[in-house]
Structure formats: structure tokens, C-alpha cells
Design a protein around this motif. Structure first.
Motif, PDB file in Angstrom:
ATOM      1  N   ARG A  36      31.389 -10.748 -18.969  1.00  0.00           N
ATOM      2  CA  ARG A  36      31.438  -9.428 -18.652  1.00  0.00           C
ATOM      3  C   ARG A  36      31.462  -9.760 -17.044  1.00  0.00           C
ATOM      4  NH1 ARG A  36      25.883  -7.140 -19.939  1.00  0.00           N
ATOM      5  NH2 ARG A  36      26.850  -5.221 -18.629  1.00  0.00           N
ATOM      6  N   LEU A  37      31.543  -8.747 -15.976  1.00  0.00           N
ATOM      7  CA  LEU A  37      31.670  -8.946 -14.835  1.00  0.00           C
ATOM      8  C   LEU A  37      32.696  -9.838 -14.328  1.00  0.00           C
ATOM      9  CD1 LEU A  37      27.758  -9.955 -13.770  1.00  0.00           C
ATOM     10  CD2 LEU A  37      29.162  -7.849 -13.620  1.00  0.00           C
ATOM     11  N   GLU A  38      33.928  -9.664 -15.032  1.00  0.00           N
ATOM     12  CA  GLU A  38      35.102 -10.283 -14.821  1.00  0.00           C
ATOM     13  C   GLU A  38      35.588 -10.052 -13.173  1.00  0.00           C
ATOM     14  OE1 GLU A  38      38.188  -9.674 -17.531  1.00  0.00           O
ATOM     15  OE2 GLU A  38      37.325 -10.970 -18.914  1.00  0.00           O
ATOM     16  N   ARG A  39      35.380  -8.979 -13.046  1.00  0.00           N
ATOM     17  CA  ARG A  39      35.821  -8.431 -11.548  1.00  0.00           C
ATOM     18  C   ARG A  39      34.918  -8.910 -10.223  1.00  0.00           C
ATOM     19  NH1 ARG A  39      36.772  -3.695 -14.693  1.00  0.00           N
ATOM     20  NH2 ARG A  39      38.795  -2.892 -14.653  1.00  0.00           N
ATOM     21  N   ALA A  40      33.818  -9.550 -10.704  1.00  0.00           N
ATOM     22  CA  ALA A  40      32.917 -10.093  -9.730  1.00  0.00           C
ATOM     23  C   ALA A  40      32.495 -11.694  -9.795  1.00  0.00           C
ATOM     24  CB  ALA A  40      31.422  -9.206 -10.056  1.00  0.00           C
ATOM     25  N   GLU A  41      32.412 -11.712  -8.361  1.00  0.00           N
ATOM     26  CA  GLU A  41      32.197 -13.299  -8.373  1.00  0.00           C
ATOM     27  C   GLU A  41      30.610 -13.619  -7.594  1.00  0.00           C
ATOM     28  OE1 GLU A  41      34.390 -17.065  -5.843  1.00  0.00           O
ATOM     29  OE2 GLU A  41      35.312 -15.093  -5.881  1.00  0.00           O
ATOM     30  N   LEU A  42      29.984 -14.414  -8.084  1.00  0.00           N
ATOM     31  CA  LEU A  42      28.483 -14.668  -7.492  1.00  0.00           C
ATOM     32  C   LEU A  42      28.783 -15.751  -6.320  1.00  0.00           C
ATOM     33  CD1 LEU A  42      26.249 -14.585 -10.711  1.00  0.00           C
ATOM     34  CD2 LEU A  42      26.775 -12.776  -8.952  1.00  0.00           C
ATOM     35  N   VAL A  43      28.901 -15.444  -5.203  1.00  0.00           N
ATOM     36  CA  VAL A  43      29.047 -16.225  -3.923  1.00  0.00           C
ATOM     37  C   VAL A  43      27.759 -16.950  -3.626  1.00  0.00           C
ATOM     38  CG1 VAL A  43      31.419 -15.253  -3.538  1.00  0.00           C
ATOM     39  CG2 VAL A  43      29.544 -14.516  -2.218  1.00  0.00           C
ATOM     40  N   ARG A  44      26.772 -16.366  -3.493  1.00  0.00           N
ATOM     41  CA  ARG A  44      25.624 -16.989  -3.018  1.00  0.00           C
ATOM     42  C   ARG A  44      24.452 -16.357  -3.081  1.00  0.00           C
ATOM     43  NH1 ARG A  44      25.381 -18.083   3.712  1.00  0.00           N
ATOM     44  NH2 ARG A  44      26.642 -20.053   3.137  1.00  0.00           N
ATOM     45  N   VAL A  45      23.160 -17.306  -3.439  1.00  0.00           N
ATOM     46  CA  VAL A  45      21.967 -16.734  -3.397  1.00  0.00           C
ATOM     47  C   VAL A  45      21.229 -17.026  -2.267  1.00  0.00           C
ATOM     48  CG1 VAL A  45      19.836 -16.652  -4.997  1.00  0.00           C
ATOM     49  CG2 VAL A  45      22.203 -16.792  -5.921  1.00  0.00           C
ATOM     50  N   ILE A  46      20.631 -16.156  -1.681  1.00  0.00           N
ATOM     51  CA  ILE A  46      19.631 -16.359  -0.627  1.00  0.00           C
ATOM     52  C   ILE A  46      18.290 -15.855  -0.838  1.00  0.00           C
ATOM     53  CG2 ILE A  46      19.178 -15.887   1.814  1.00  0.00           C
ATOM     54  CD1 ILE A  46      21.843 -14.936   2.288  1.00  0.00           C
ATOM     55  N   PHE A  61      18.946 -14.559   8.996  1.00  0.00           N
ATOM     56  CA  PHE A  61      19.181 -14.187   7.637  1.00  0.00           C
ATOM     57  C   PHE A  61      20.272 -13.343   7.445  1.00  0.00           C
ATOM     58  CE2 PHE A  61      18.467 -10.512   4.808  1.00  0.00           C
ATOM     59  CZ  PHE A  61      18.637 -10.984   3.858  1.00  0.00           C
ATOM     60  N   LEU A  62      20.619 -12.593   8.805  1.00  0.00           N
ATOM     61  CA  LEU A  62      22.078 -11.772   8.760  1.00  0.00           C
ATOM     62  C   LEU A  62      23.134 -12.415   8.892  1.00  0.00           C
ATOM     63  CD1 LEU A  62      22.605  -8.908   8.446  1.00  0.00           C
ATOM     64  CD2 LEU A  62      22.190  -8.346  10.928  1.00  0.00           C
ATOM     65  N   SER A  63      22.949 -13.835   9.509  1.00  0.00           N
ATOM     66  CA  SER A  63      24.201 -14.501   9.737  1.00  0.00           C
ATOM     67  C   SER A  63      24.410 -15.229   8.394  1.00  0.00           C
ATOM     68  CB  SER A  63      24.125 -15.374  10.886  1.00  0.00           C
ATOM     69  OG  SER A  63      23.251 -16.416  10.705  1.00  0.00           O
ATOM     70  N   ALA A  64      23.210 -15.601   7.575  1.00  0.00           N
ATOM     71  CA  ALA A  64      23.523 -16.317   6.326  1.00  0.00           C
ATOM     72  C   ALA A  64      24.315 -15.095   5.339  1.00  0.00           C
ATOM     73  CB  ALA A  64      22.230 -16.552   5.836  1.00  0.00           C
ATOM     74  N   VAL A  65      23.835 -14.113   5.537  1.00  0.00           N
ATOM     75  CA  VAL A  65      24.556 -13.036   4.857  1.00  0.00           C
ATOM     76  C   VAL A  65      26.117 -12.844   5.073  1.00  0.00           C
ATOM     77  CG1 VAL A  65      24.530 -10.480   4.379  1.00  0.00           C
ATOM     78  CG2 VAL A  65      22.507 -11.707   4.242  1.00  0.00           C
ATOM     79  N   ASP A  66      26.125 -12.692   6.319  1.00  0.00           N
ATOM     80  CA  ASP A  66      27.780 -12.203   6.843  1.00  0.00           C
ATOM     81  C   ASP A  66      28.468 -13.472   6.664  1.00  0.00           C
ATOM     82  OD1 ASP A  66      26.921 -10.124   8.086  1.00  0.00           O
ATOM     83  OD2 ASP A  66      26.600 -10.649  10.042  1.00  0.00           O
ATOM     84  N   GLU A  67      27.906 -14.806   6.641  1.00  0.00           N
ATOM     85  CA  GLU A  67      28.714 -15.875   6.416  1.00  0.00           C
ATOM     86  C   GLU A  67      29.583 -15.733   5.011  1.00  0.00           C
ATOM     87  OE1 GLU A  67      26.319 -19.332   8.309  1.00  0.00           O
ATOM     88  OE2 GLU A  67      26.779 -19.708   5.934  1.00  0.00           O
ATOM     89  N   ALA A  68      28.682 -15.143   3.952  1.00  0.00           N
ATOM     90  CA  ALA A  68      29.152 -15.193   2.565  1.00  0.00           C
ATOM     91  C   ALA A  68      30.238 -14.114   2.441  1.00  0.00           C
ATOM     92  CB  ALA A  68      28.077 -14.954   1.940  1.00  0.00           C
ATOM     93  N   SER A  69      30.534 -13.256   3.489  1.00  0.00           N
ATOM     94  CA  SER A  69      31.504 -12.233   3.529  1.00  0.00           C
ATOM     95  C   SER A  69      31.245 -11.455   2.187  1.00  0.00           C
ATOM     96  CB  SER A  69      32.908 -12.675   3.475  1.00  0.00           C
ATOM     97  OG  SER A  69      33.253 -13.600   4.712  1.00  0.00           O
ATOM     98  N   PRO A  70      30.075 -11.056   1.785  1.00  0.00           N
ATOM     99  CA  PRO A  70      29.895 -10.232   0.558  1.00  0.00           C
ATOM    100  C   PRO A  70      30.692  -8.702   0.612  1.00  0.00           C
ATOM    101  CG  PRO A  70      27.812  -9.996   1.837  1.00  0.00           C
ATOM    102  CD  PRO A  70      28.940 -10.865   2.736  1.00  0.00           C
ATOM    103  N   ASP A  71      31.026  -8.234  -0.454  1.00  0.00           N
ATOM    104  CA  ASP A  71      31.462  -6.959  -0.748  1.00  0.00           C
ATOM    105  C   ASP A  71      30.163  -6.243  -1.138  1.00  0.00           C
ATOM    106  OD1 ASP A  71      34.291  -7.304  -0.345  1.00  0.00           O
ATOM    107  OD2 ASP A  71      34.337  -8.467  -2.285  1.00  0.00           O
TER     108      ASP A  71
END
Ligand code: GRF
Length: 231
Positions: free
Chosen positions: A36-46, A83-93
Motif C-alpha cells: 500500500r502507500l505506493e504513492r508515498a515515500e518515507l524519507v526521514r524519521v526525526i 529541529f526546523l532545519s532537520a525538517v526542511d532538509e528532508a523537503s517533506p510534502d
């Protein structure tokens, strides 16, 4: 807001924020593994906690896991910046708060408006808001004697558990329930089902937020679309 166009461009980049055991993270990982979740990619866990078991789950699933702990910074502002820069760095949607016990920086909430979701172990607006986390939610539900509780996935806004509701699922309270038993039933029957489902719907561009409410478009059996409010 995520649109069908955004989703159509490629995979939804999902960042997950955790503080503890990470069973909700695991439900998302398992959904992905199950195809499932074919359209999603888990890019990072913080994680904000160095020893969080959720980080181990991320590692085992081959997802980058990092820790940004407030203890490593002189003050809240410095922690928020890191924290915010660790978030931004991952370019999350999409940012998923899966048991993340940190109050988000205001800047993050406005930057990622309607792109941050949270899972809460009750049917909002019951048993939510400041002080309602972990077992406290279930203790309060049992104290009040409710017969039905459940879980909610919602977008995150400036308040505590006040953002637009995306999905909810009820769970029956049973005679003899303890907070621990109820917590586990709510996780198993509702949280672990709802969180992957919400990510899947968002990735498919089927979740629209307007005027503080969310409309979810489901496909009916004939392939047509229908809108559901407050499911
Ligand atoms: C869950 O009950 C979730 O609803 C709440 O925090 C808990 C996290 O559990 N926000 P886990 O770390 O996913 O096991």
C-alpha cells in the motif's frame, strides 16, 4: 494544501516525527511493505528522544532516522531552529506526528499549513487538548464512563488538537477495561488503521481542506467519486 496535481508529480515525501515506541510508525512501515502507500515515500524519521525505540524501527526499515534533542541546545529557540532545519532538509510534502510530544515552532505550522497531520487516541473533541496524551486520554475516557472512544487523524494548526479533522474511527469500551487495555485496543482497531489510510488518501490527492473542515473523496465501486464529510 496538497492537490491532485502535487500528488501526480511523483511520490509524496513523508517525514515522520516520533518520541517513543513508534507503533504508529511501524503501522505505516508495514503498510508500505504490504504494497500500500505506493504513492508515498518515507524519507526521514526525526525523534526528540535519543533512545526512542521508533528510531530502531526506522533503522530496521532502512529509513534515515535522526535525533534532535532539546537537551543538546542551550535554549528552546536554538532547539526549534535545529529541529526546523532537520525538517526542511528532508523537503517533506507531508509531516506525520506519530506520538511526537513536542510543541511545534509556530513558524513550522505556518510554513507547512495543511501538510502536518497528527494522530490522537480519542474521538476529538472529546479527551483532547493540553494534558491529554498517552494513558491520560484513556484514563479520562474510563473515568467519564464513555461507551465509545476511538482515534482521530487531523491537520495540525496553532492549537492543541484543534486542526481540521481528516479521519475518525470509533472503538467500543468494554466492561473491565483498564487504561492500558483500552489504549491497546484503540491502537490496534483505530490508530494503526487510520494513519496509513490518511497518508494514502493524501498521497492520492483525495483530501481537501477548506474553512477548517476536510472533505475526503473516496472512489465508489463503479470508479466514480463521492465526497464524505466527517467520516
Ligand atoms: C499514540 O497513542 C498516538 O495516538 C499518540 O501517541 C501515541 C504514540 O504511540 N499521539 P507510538 O509511539 O506510535 O507507539
Amino acid at each position: 494544501m496538497l492537490t491532485k496535481e502535487t500528488a501526480a508529480e511523483g511520490k509524496l515525501r513523508v517525514l515522520v516525527c516520533v518520541s517513543g515506541g513508534g507503533t504508529n510508525l511501524q503501522a505505516v512501515i508495514d503498510a508500505k511493505k504490504a504494497g500500500r502507500l505506493e504513492r508515498a515515500e518515507l524519507v526521514r524519521v526525526i525523534s526528540n528522544k535519543p533512545g526512542a525505540y521508533a528510531l530502531k524501527r526506522a533503522q530496521e526499515a532502512g529509513i534515515e532516522g535522526i535525533c534532535v534533542s532539546p537537551k543538546d541546545f542551550p535554549d528552546r529557540e536554538a532547539f526549534h531552529r535545529a529541529f526546523l532545519s532537520a525538517v526542511d532538509e528532508a523537503s517533506p510534502d507531508l509531516i506525520v506526528l506519530a506520538g511526537f510530544l513536542v510543541v511545534l515552532p509556530a513558524e513550522m505550522i505556518s510554513r507547512y499549513r495543511n501538510r502536518i497531520i497528527n494522530i490522537h487516541p480519542s474521538l476529538i473533541p472529546s479527551f483532547c487538548g493540553t494534558g491529554f496524551y498517552g494513558l491520560k486520554v484513556h484514563e479520562a475516557a474510563l473515568r467519564r464512563g464513555v461507551k465509545v472512544t476511538g482515534a482521530t487523524v487531523h491537520f495540525v494548526d496553532e492549537g492543541t488538537d484543534t486542526g481540521p479533522i481528516i479521519l475518525q474511527k470509533p472503538v467500543m469500551v468494554k466492561e473491565g477495561d483498564t487504561p492500558e487495555i483500552l489504549q491497546h485496543r484503540v491502537m490496534e482497531e483505530a490508530e494503526w488503521v487510520l494513519l496509513p489510510e490518511a497518508i494514502e488518501l493524501i498521497a492520492a490527492g483525495r483530501v481537501m481542506a477548506a474553512d477548517g473542515k476536510v472533505s475526503v473523496k473516496y472512489q465508489d465501486e463503479a470508479g466514480g467519486e463521492r465526497s464524505v464529510w466527517h467520516i
